[in-house]
Design a protein around this motif. Structure first.
Motif, PDB file in Angstrom:
ATOM      1  N   LEU A 194       0.611  -1.270   0.258  1.00 59.75           N
ATOM      2  CA  LEU A 194      -0.462   0.146   0.062  1.00 59.75           C
ATOM      3  C   LEU A 194       0.534   1.248   0.008  1.00 59.75           C
ATOM      4  O   LEU A 194       1.919   1.335   0.702  1.00 59.75           O
ATOM      5  CB  LEU A 194      -1.221   0.032   1.338  1.00 59.75           C
ATOM      6  N   ASP A 195       0.492   2.100  -0.960  1.00 57.09           N
ATOM      7  CA  ASP A 195       1.611   3.687  -1.031  1.00 57.09           C
ATOM      8  C   ASP A 195       0.179   4.348  -0.444  1.00 57.09           C
ATOM      9  O   ASP A 195      -0.905   4.799  -0.739  1.00 57.09           O
ATOM     10  CB  ASP A 195       1.678   4.042  -2.533  1.00 57.09           C
ATOM     11  N   PHE A 209       5.753   4.927   1.482  1.00 58.39           N
ATOM     12  CA  PHE A 209       5.108   3.807  -0.159  1.00 58.39           C
ATOM     13  C   PHE A 209       5.398   2.220   1.325  1.00 58.39           C
ATOM     14  O   PHE A 209       6.354   1.988   1.810  1.00 58.39           O
ATOM     15  CB  PHE A 209       6.196   3.896  -0.471  1.00 58.39           C
ATOM     16  N   GLY A 210       5.101   1.319   0.401  1.00 55.24           N
ATOM     17  CA  GLY A 210       5.276  -0.258   0.240  1.00 55.24           C
ATOM     18  C   GLY A 210       4.647  -0.287   2.208  1.00 55.24           C
ATOM     19  O   GLY A 210       4.201   0.841   3.045  1.00 55.24           O
ATOM     20  N   ASN A 211       4.916  -1.928   1.872  1.00 53.49           N
ATOM     21  CA  ASN A 211       4.149  -2.101   3.596  1.00 53.49           C
ATOM     22  C   ASN A 211       5.636  -2.230   4.881  1.00 53.49           C
ATOM     23  O   ASN A 211       4.863  -2.716   5.857  1.00 53.49           O
ATOM     24  CB  ASN A 211       3.769  -3.832   3.546  1.00 53.49           C
ATOM     25  N   THR A 212       6.468  -2.862   4.394  1.00 53.58           N
ATOM     26  CA  THR A 212       7.978  -2.019   5.155  1.00 53.58           C
ATOM     27  C   THR A 212       8.234  -1.045   6.344  1.00 53.58           C
ATOM     28  O   THR A 212       7.141  -0.583   6.150  1.00 53.58           O
ATOM     29  CB  THR A 212       9.201  -2.157   4.327  1.00 53.58           C
ATOM     30  N   PRO A 213       8.444  -1.572   7.325  1.00 57.07           N
ATOM     31  CA  PRO A 213       8.435  -0.718   8.512  1.00 57.07           C
ATOM     32  C   PRO A 213       9.452   0.486   8.565  1.00 57.07           C
ATOM     33  O   PRO A 213      10.254   0.554   8.988  1.00 57.07           O
ATOM     34  CB  PRO A 213       8.731  -1.615   9.664  1.00 57.07           C
ATOM     35  N   GLN A 214       8.981   1.188   7.163  1.00 58.31           N
ATOM     36  CA  GLN A 214      10.051   2.048   6.804  1.00 58.31           C
ATOM     37  C   GLN A 214       9.220   3.523   6.981  1.00 58.31           C
ATOM     38  O   GLN A 214       8.282   3.378   7.435  1.00 58.31           O
ATOM     39  CB  GLN A 214      10.307   2.608   5.152  1.00 58.31           C
ATOM     40  N   ARG A 263      11.391   4.146  -0.768  1.00 62.18           N
ATOM     41  CA  ARG A 263      10.166   3.316  -1.765  1.00 62.18           C
ATOM     42  C   ARG A 263      10.682   2.054  -2.197  1.00 62.18           C
ATOM     43  O   ARG A 263      11.734   1.650  -2.428  1.00 62.18           O
ATOM     44  CB  ARG A 263      10.852   4.602  -3.121  1.00 62.18           C
ATOM     45  N   TYR A 264       9.452   1.468  -1.845  1.00 60.16           N
ATOM     46  CA  TYR A 264       9.762  -0.144  -1.552  1.00 60.16           C
ATOM     47  C   TYR A 264       8.698  -0.198  -3.158  1.00 60.16           C
ATOM     48  O   TYR A 264       8.342   0.050  -3.598  1.00 60.16           O
ATOM     49  CB  TYR A 264       8.470  -0.624  -0.794  1.00 60.16           C
ATOM     50  N   SER A 265       9.620  -1.565  -3.466  1.00 61.88           N
ATOM     51  CA  SER A 265       9.175  -1.960  -4.557  1.00 61.88           C
ATOM     52  C   SER A 265       9.830  -3.278  -5.515  1.00 61.88           C
ATOM     53  O   SER A 265      10.171  -4.040  -3.791  1.00 61.88           O
ATOM     54  CB  SER A 265      10.363  -1.505  -5.911  1.00 61.88           C
ATOM     55  N   SER A 308      13.318  -4.786  -3.019  1.00 53.70           N
ATOM     56  CA  SER A 308      14.762  -3.824  -3.039  1.00 53.70           C
ATOM     57  C   SER A 308      13.590  -2.637  -2.172  1.00 53.70           C
ATOM     58  O   SER A 308      11.957  -2.309  -2.100  1.00 53.70           O
ATOM     59  CB  SER A 308      14.770  -3.166  -4.167  1.00 53.70           C
ATOM     60  N   ILE A 309      14.858  -1.690  -1.524  1.00 51.09           N
ATOM     61  CA  ILE A 309      14.297  -0.752  -0.328  1.00 51.09           C
ATOM     62  C   ILE A 309      14.910   0.346  -0.735  1.00 51.09           C
ATOM     63  O   ILE A 309      16.161   0.576  -1.152  1.00 51.09           O
ATOM     64  CB  ILE A 309      13.660  -0.953   1.059  1.00 51.09           C
ATOM     65  N   TYR A 310      14.566   1.757  -1.796  1.00 47.43           N
ATOM     66  CA  TYR A 310      15.360   2.726  -2.302  1.00 47.43           C
ATOM     67  C   TYR A 310      15.231   3.719  -1.196  1.00 47.43           C
ATOM     68  O   TYR A 310      14.421   3.776  -0.966  1.00 47.43           O
ATOM     69  CB  TYR A 310      14.953   3.127  -3.630  1.00 47.43           C
TER      70      TYR A 310
END
Length: 883
Positions: free
Chosen positions: A787-788, A814-819, A855-857, A864-866
């Protein structure tokens, strides 16, 4: 979530309302009047909205406000008629039935002006605004004035729309200085010198084709006050931060416009992250237009190697660590013998730095590894472009146009990469030279027929050299001494084409266009690679797999026909393109005939809305960079080669769009599109931890489907316009990893969001919005969802007509990671000293001092996490002086 959205939509529609006034404009004999001007004035004699009657004489205008109004109807050669209207509650509908407009006797006929004090005058294809009627004296440029004109909107990038249709040109006293780069003019020219703003509908760049060509383009013409013509004026801007950040901006605009001569000089320099190229970027690339006066498409060569990466998430002032300068001179001279000279030259020096980190995880078929990269990109580009244009009007039925454009670009790259802790340095040197010439001749045969002949030549030459220091060739060749790489590339394109077109408007409802032409292009692409050790001694290795020597020659003979027929509220368009393509790719000859049909069906009705149904089939040629015989090293441990010969890739598409609403506010917009690629380019990736070899392959069948919805309503109890936004996209993909069978994947996303914008006339106003994008990647072995989210809130407060302040807040996740999420807060303050025509401003950017954004892709084999570095917090104090 789905049920919540449905409920939200129902509630939204129920609480939203507008009042409508409709009727039928008729003459004294009862016949309907087509394109009568319909203007709704409020009690302060200000324009609330306006529109036109259709072919049946029917008209309809809407407003969200209540009170006493005056509805005024006028038509050419008719007396204006005024009707008092009272709207005392929301959602009121008033049907005036037939409204008679009396004709002016022939001995009294003159140009029809709705009222003497009316700020808008509407004629057949022109809407004319009186500038001073909408100006408050606080506007520093034309763009700020345009934002106040009903029916005109200005996008964040400076693009202008009239009734939801993009404006193609902005002219001054009927002369076009900037073509599609008109932002330079509108964002810098002082508005105090303006007399009228004329919106030209059904605009044609070629005056002889105005009543012949079937054209729905829109342009704006600015007329000057008499005391501003032939006078020097402009503006100067200076802005700076504190000595700690040491960031500055200097801008100077000087202009002089008269009937015979027009002059515009611009100079700008900044290291605030601002991209000033928007107004002159059109000069850098050849035009890709397909009308009767143009020939040739896809004339620029995509660079095989890209040694610089810029952000794609935000405006440049967030991530553009720059030091740019731009100088531009535009000049037009109208000779007495109907010749016109136009000269444009641009000098631009760009320095851009970008800082990124990337964690890349590969997982496929038992192979797993993680790479951690840190990259510093630095690019310097120096552009010099000159364009000379000559045109001549031969009486009233013929004209000649010629231009030549020459460009020179020098690009230098210097990058520092850290790959899993090891330093990797890149440097590149790229010089590009191009020249383009075009000549066109138009002959108007009679009031409805014309012939247009055009010829064009384009030449492009690009040598490219770069060096890379890393150990990738140690793994490729097995030689531990191979540490330095030098690669030389050379690209060339030569194009020549000619076309003749016949245009015939049989009647107001029928139009025919026939084109016959021939295009020839030859392309070259060479590459050679050398290896060295740390002492710069040459290393012998098998170069056969890393050299390319290619040429592609192509001749295209084509015939194209277009027929347009309108009947009542319907419009039908049929296209047919037939082309014989002969090619020679490295001595492989082939010829083939392609037929590409297309259709367009449109219906427009004020009550039920308008829809468009269209479809086409086309063939797209493979570019020479997709035809590589052997590998080219792209830098960053990546190689690429092609495995397919030259061919045209077939595809077809279908689309449907629907809109409902009055001319100024589109309350409902919906579109759906489907595209099928019968063959498309994919790749077979040979992957390991230290490098990747990508082989371009052709794969059959790819489907893409996307839809968009926008619903806009006025919510009365908060006096704000509410917009509900939705979208869906789904696309298939097939690729191969390490030579195995094709892997099929489907990427889809669903987007839902809303926006609100206040309609208050008070000192304070606001804008806010939020959207959610639900993405899914589905492959054979797994499904992944993420989800973004992003949102914004803008608050505007006018303390007085001289002092205003604006706050902007943005949110990204951006993304589901805990960023971490990223937030921006900006403050803008302006104080206008009217007597001195001076604006003092303060810009406080990134006050929360967000340092990075992530940003997660995801692909079907990796994630990758950018992370990208952001411009730090800084406060800019500046002054803008009009003179």
């Amino acid at each position: 979530m789905k049920h919540l959205c449905v409920l939200f939509t129902i509630l939204f529609i129920k609480i939203s309302a507008q009042s409508e006034i409709k009727g039928i404009a008729v003459a004294e004999n009862g016949q309907p009047i087509v394109r009568a001007n319909v203007i709704l004035f409020n009690a302060a004699n200000e324009i609330e909205t306006f529109g036109f009657s259709d072919k049946t004489g029917s008209f309809s205008v809407s407003t969200q406000k209540t009170g006493n109004f005056t509805l005024q109807l006028a038509a050419f050669n008719h007396h204006p008629t005024s009707i008092e209207v009272v709207l005392d509650h929301q959602n009121k509908r008033i049907d005036l039935q037939k409204v008679e407009i009396s004709k002016i006797p022939e001995n009294e006929i003159q140009e029809v002006i709705v009222t003497k004090q009316n700020p808008v005058r509407i004629r057949k294809d022109t809407v004319e605004y009186t500038a001073e009627k909408f100006a408050s004296g606080t506007e520093m440029n034309v763009e700020e004035l345009l934002k106040k004109l009903p029916g005109i909107t200005v996008e964040s990038d400076g693009k202008i729309k009239f009734n939801n249709k993009e404006v193609e040109r902005v002219m001054i006293e009927d002369d076009d200085l900037f073509e599609r780069g008109y932002q330079t003019l509108t964002q810098n020219m002082p508005s105090q010198s303006l007399d009228k703003v004329q919106v030209l509908t059904n605009y044609s760049r070629n005056k002889l084709l105005k009543d012949v060509q079937n054209d729905e383009r829109v342009a704006i013409n600015l007329t000057l006050k008499e005391d501003a013509k032939g006078k020097w004026f402009g503006n100067a801007l200076f802005a700076t931060t504190s000595y700690v950040e040491n960031m500055h901006q200097v801008k100077l605009n000087v202009m002089n416009f008269s009937k015979r001569r027009k002059f515009y000089l611009l100079y700008n320099r900044n290291n605030l992250g601002l991209n000033e190229m928007g107004g002159v970027a059109y000069l850098m690339n050849p035009a890709q237009e397909t009308d009767a006066e143009n020939i040739g498409s896809n004339l620029s060569i995509n660079p095989v190697i890209r040694l610089h990466q810029k952000n794609s998430q935000f405006s440049d002032n967030r991530t553009n660590f720059n030091d740019d300068q731009l100088a531009s001179l535009n000049y037009i001279y109208n000779f007495r013998n109907d010749w016109k000279l136009k000269f444009v030259t641009v000098y631009n020096d760009i320095e851009n730095r970008n800082y990124t980190d990337n964690t890349y995880r590969f997982m496929y078929d038992g192979l797993q590894f993680t790479n951690i990269e840190s990259k510093t990109w630095k690019q310097n580009i120096r552009n010099l472009v000159g364009k000379l244009e000559l045109s001549r009007e031969f009486s009233k039925n013929a004209n000649l146009q010629f231009y030549n454009k020459t460009s020179s670009v020098h690009e230098r790259n210097s990058n520092d990469f850290i790959f899993n802790g090891a330093l990797n340095q890149q440097s590149g040197n790229n010089r590009l030279t191009s020249t383009e010439s075009k000549i066109s001749y138009t002959k108007k045969l009679d009031s409805s027929k014309a012939l247009v002949a055009v010829a064009r030549h384009y030449y492009y030459d690009r040598p490219y050299n770069f060096t890379d220091e890393n150990e990738v060739f140690t793994y490729v060749t097995g030689n531990p001494e191979a540490r330095r790489i030098r690669q030389q590339l050379y690209s060339q394109l030569n194009f020549a084409g000619a076309k003749i077109s016949y245009l015939n408007r049989y009647s107001d409802s029928k139009y025919l266009e026939l084109q016959l032409g021939d295009e020839y292009r030859s392309e070259k692409l060479n590459s050679e690679i050398s290896l060295f050790n740390n002492d710069l001694q040459s290393i012998v290795f098998n170069r056969a797999e890393f050299q390319n020597d290619m040429y592609l020659k192509q001749n295209r003979v084509f015939a194209k026909g277009k027929f347009i027929h309108t009947y009542k509220n319907w419009k039908y368009t049929l296209d047919l393109l037939s082309e014989l393509v002969s090619s020679d790719f490295n001595r492989t000859l082939q010829s083939e005939l392609f037929v590409s049909p297309g259709f367009h069906i449109g219906f427009e009705d004020r009550k039920t809305g308008s829809f468009t149904l269209y479809g086409n089939r086309r063939f797209t040629p493979l570019a020479i960079e997709n035809l590589l015989q052997n590998y080219i090293y792209l830098g960053n441990r990546n190689f690429t080669e092609g495995t397919a010969g030259f061919q045209l890739l077939p595809d077809y598409s279908l689309g449907l769009s629907y809109s409902l609403g009055d001319q100024l506010t589109k309350n409902l917009n919906f579109s759906v599109n489907y595209m099928r690629l019968e063959r498309f380019m994919s790749n077979n990736s040979l992957v390991n931890k230290n490098y990747t070899f990508n082989q371009t392959i052709l794969v059959e069948d790819n489907d893409t489907f996307f839809a968009n919805l926008e619903v806009r309503r006025y919510v009365r109890f908060v006096k704000s316009r509410f917009s509900l936004l939705g979208g869906f996209m789904s696309s298939g993909y097939k690729n191969s990893i390490n030579g195995q069978e094709l892997v099929e994947s489907t990427f889809s996303n669903k987007k839902v969001g809303f926006e609100m914008k206040s309609g208050w006339t008070k000192k304070i106003n606001y804008e806010l919005g939020y959207d959610w994008t639900f993405s899914r990647l589905k492959s054979v072995s797994f499904t992944n969802d993420y989800l973004d989210q992003k949102g914004f809130f803008n608050l505007y407060y006018n303390f007085s007509s001289e002092f205003r302040i604006q706050g902007n807040f943005e949110y990204y996740h951006f993304g589901n990671t805990p960023q971490k999420s990223t937030r921006f807060l900006d403050i803008k303050a302006d104080y206008m000293i009217k007597k001195l025509k001076t604006n003092v401003f303060l810009r406080a950017n990134n006050l929360l001092n967000s340092s990075t954004i992530q940003r997660y892709s995801l692909t079907n084999v990796s994630e990758s996490i950018y992370t990208q570095r952001l411009m730090p917090r800084h406060v800019v104090l500046g002054i803008n002086k009009n003179f």
